[in-house]
Scaffold this motif. Structure first.
Motif, PDB file in Angstrom:
ATOM      1  N   MET A   6       0.851  -1.174   0.000  1.00 38.80           N
ATOM      2  CA  MET A   6       0.000   0.000   0.000  1.00 38.80           C
ATOM      3  C   MET A   6       0.893   1.232   0.000  1.00 38.80           C
ATOM      4  SD  MET A   6      -2.734   1.099   2.937  1.00 38.80           S
ATOM      5  CE  MET A   6      -4.274   0.760   2.160  1.00 38.80           C
ATOM      6  N   THR A   7       0.584   2.178  -0.856  1.00 36.44           N
ATOM      7  CA  THR A   7       1.370   3.400  -0.911  1.00 36.44           C
ATOM      8  C   THR A   7       0.659   4.503  -0.158  1.00 36.44           C
ATOM      9  OG1 THR A   7       0.296   4.089  -2.952  1.00 36.44           O
ATOM     10  CG2 THR A   7       2.324   2.794  -3.163  1.00 36.44           C
ATOM     11  N   GLY A   8       1.392   5.534   0.152  1.00 41.17           N
ATOM     12  CA  GLY A   8       0.806   6.660   0.857  1.00 41.17           C
ATOM     13  C   GLY A   8       1.793   7.263   1.819  1.00 41.17           C
ATOM     14  N   GLU A   9       1.336   8.266   2.482  1.00 39.84           N
ATOM     15  CA  GLU A   9       2.177   8.972   3.432  1.00 39.84           C
ATOM     16  C   GLU A   9       2.441   8.115   4.668  1.00 39.84           C
ATOM     17  OE1 GLU A   9       1.968  12.972   6.154  1.00 39.84           O
ATOM     18  OE2 GLU A   9       0.870  12.932   4.272  1.00 39.84           O
ATOM     19  N   ARG A  10       3.646   8.225   5.181  1.00 44.97           N
ATOM     20  CA  ARG A  10       4.006   7.511   6.406  1.00 44.97           C
ATOM     21  C   ARG A  10       3.295   8.131   7.601  1.00 44.97           C
ATOM     22  NH1 ARG A  10       8.668   4.350   5.899  1.00 44.97           N
ATOM     23  NH2 ARG A  10       9.056   4.470   8.134  1.00 44.97           N
ATOM     24  N   TRP A  11       2.854   7.300   8.492  1.00 48.87           N
ATOM     25  CA  TRP A  11       2.267   7.744   9.752  1.00 48.87           C
ATOM     26  C   TRP A  11       3.387   8.072  10.715  1.00 48.87           C
ATOM     27  CZ3 TRP A  11      -2.835   8.025  11.577  1.00 48.87           C
ATOM     28  CH2 TRP A  11      -3.806   7.715  10.625  1.00 48.87           C
ATOM     29  N   LEU A  12       3.126   8.972  11.639  1.00 49.16           N
ATOM     30  CA  LEU A  12       4.051   9.272  12.718  1.00 49.16           C
ATOM     31  C   LEU A  12       3.383   8.872  14.018  1.00 49.16           C
ATOM     32  CD1 LEU A  12       6.613  10.466  13.955  1.00 49.16           C
ATOM     33  CD2 LEU A  12       5.444  12.694  13.976  1.00 49.16           C
ATOM     34  N   MET A  13       3.994   7.941  14.728  1.00 49.19           N
ATOM     35  CA  MET A  13       3.519   7.545  16.052  1.00 49.19           C
ATOM     36  C   MET A  13       4.330   8.315  17.085  1.00 49.19           C
ATOM     37  SD  MET A  13       3.266   3.382  15.846  1.00 49.19           S
ATOM     38  CE  MET A  13       3.291   3.314  17.622  1.00 49.19           C
ATOM     39  N   ILE A  14       3.630   9.067  17.925  1.00 47.18           N
ATOM     40  CA  ILE A  14       4.287   9.752  19.039  1.00 47.18           C
ATOM     41  C   ILE A  14       3.919   8.957  20.278  1.00 47.18           C
ATOM     42  CG2 ILE A  14       4.504  11.887  20.344  1.00 47.18           C
ATOM     43  CD1 ILE A  14       3.651  13.368  17.765  1.00 47.18           C
ATOM     44  N   VAL A  15       4.913   8.300  20.855  1.00 52.42           N
ATOM     45  CA  VAL A  15       4.679   7.317  21.911  1.00 52.42           C
ATOM     46  C   VAL A  15       5.212   7.816  23.252  1.00 52.42           C
ATOM     47  CG1 VAL A  15       5.119   4.936  22.648  1.00 52.42           C
ATOM     48  CG2 VAL A  15       4.980   5.484  20.201  1.00 52.42           C
ATOM     49  N   ASN A  16       4.350   7.745  24.270  1.00 55.06           N
ATOM     50  CA  ASN A  16       4.788   8.006  25.636  1.00 55.06           C
ATOM     51  C   ASN A  16       5.082   6.637  26.264  1.00 55.06           C
ATOM     52  OD1 ASN A  16       5.156   8.478  28.327  1.00 55.06           O
ATOM     53  ND2 ASN A  16       3.338   9.725  28.589  1.00 55.06           N
ATOM     54  N   PRO A  17       6.364   6.257  26.349  1.00 60.72           N
ATOM     55  CA  PRO A  17       6.696   4.925  26.858  1.00 60.72           C
ATOM     56  C   PRO A  17       6.402   4.754  28.350  1.00 60.72           C
ATOM     57  CG  PRO A  17       8.689   6.207  26.565  1.00 60.72           C
ATOM     58  CD  PRO A  17       7.549   7.033  26.005  1.00 60.72           C
ATOM     59  N   ALA A  18       6.173   5.850  29.060  1.00 64.92           N
ATOM     60  CA  ALA A  18       5.908   5.776  30.497  1.00 64.92           C
ATOM     61  C   ALA A  18       4.423   5.733  30.820  1.00 64.92           C
ATOM     62  CB  ALA A  18       6.544   6.968  31.193  1.00 64.92           C
ATOM     63  N   ALA A  69      -0.174  -3.915  14.282  1.00 62.18           N
ATOM     64  CA  ALA A  69      -1.428  -3.674  13.567  1.00 62.18           C
ATOM     65  C   ALA A  69      -1.199  -2.801  12.337  1.00 62.18           C
ATOM     66  CB  ALA A  69      -2.448  -3.027  14.497  1.00 62.18           C
ATOM     67  N   LEU A  70      -0.354  -1.789  12.455  1.00 60.30           N
ATOM     68  CA  LEU A  70      -0.060  -0.933  11.305  1.00 60.30           C
ATOM     69  C   LEU A  70       0.645  -1.720  10.206  1.00 60.30           C
ATOM     70  CD1 LEU A  70       1.107   2.349  13.107  1.00 60.30           C
ATOM     71  CD2 LEU A  70      -1.052   1.967  11.906  1.00 60.30           C
ATOM     72  N   ARG A  71       1.609  -2.535  10.598  1.00 64.83           N
ATOM     73  CA  ARG A  71       2.303  -3.369   9.602  1.00 64.83           C
ATOM     74  C   ARG A  71       1.326  -4.316   8.919  1.00 64.83           C
ATOM     75  NH1 ARG A  71       6.313  -3.776  13.769  1.00 64.83           N
ATOM     76  NH2 ARG A  71       8.034  -2.392  13.262  1.00 64.83           N
ATOM     77  N   SER A  72       0.450  -4.915   9.701  1.00 61.10           N
ATOM     78  CA  SER A  72      -0.543  -5.841   9.160  1.00 61.10           C
ATOM     79  C   SER A  72      -1.453  -5.153   8.151  1.00 61.10           C
ATOM     80  CB  SER A  72      -1.376  -6.430  10.302  1.00 61.10           C
ATOM     81  OG  SER A  72      -2.361  -7.292   9.798  1.00 61.10           O
ATOM     82  N   ALA A  73      -1.731  -3.879   8.387  1.00 65.13           N
ATOM     83  CA  ALA A  73      -2.582  -3.102   7.480  1.00 65.13           C
ATOM     84  C   ALA A  73      -1.802  -2.565   6.281  1.00 65.13           C
ATOM     85  CB  ALA A  73      -3.228  -1.949   8.235  1.00 65.13           C
ATOM     86  N   GLY A  74      -0.488  -2.820   6.256  1.00 69.49           N
ATOM     87  CA  GLY A  74       0.334  -2.368   5.142  1.00 69.49           C
ATOM     88  C   GLY A  74       0.712  -0.900   5.215  1.00 69.49           C
TER      89      GLY A  74
END
Length: 83
Positions: free
Chosen positions: A1-13, A29-34
């Motif tokens: 699947m093509t398109g813009e990359r998502w940015l995940m901003i993660v609070n690890p705490a 889940a994101l990888r599974s969705a392509g």
């Protein structure tokens, strides 16, 4: 699947440090969705807002906040104040 990359901003705490577990599940889940994505981990209070603001100013349009209410609020504030 093509398109813009998502940015995940993660609070690890978030969630008594369960943020990294949640992060791994969302990445799977994101990888599974392509979908392609980048993940950035916050390092201090307010960092999520800074990351989001800079991302929007750089042209990013697909942003995902991973954390609790405070993390989501920071990311939203960064998006809304990006100009």
């Amino acid at each position: 699947m093509t398109g813009e990359r998502w940015l995940m901003i993660v609070n690890p705490a978030s969630g008594r440090a369960h943020g990294r577990h949640t992060d791994r599940a969302i990445q799977a889940a994101l990888r599974s969705a392509g979908l392609e994505f980048d993940a950035i981990y916050t390092e201090s209070p307010g960092h999520g807002e800074e990351i989001a603001r800079e991302a929007v100013q750089a042209g990013r349009r697909h942003i995902l906040a991973v954390g609790g209410d405070g993390s989501v609020n920071e990311v939203l504030q960064g998006v809304m104040t990006a100009g």
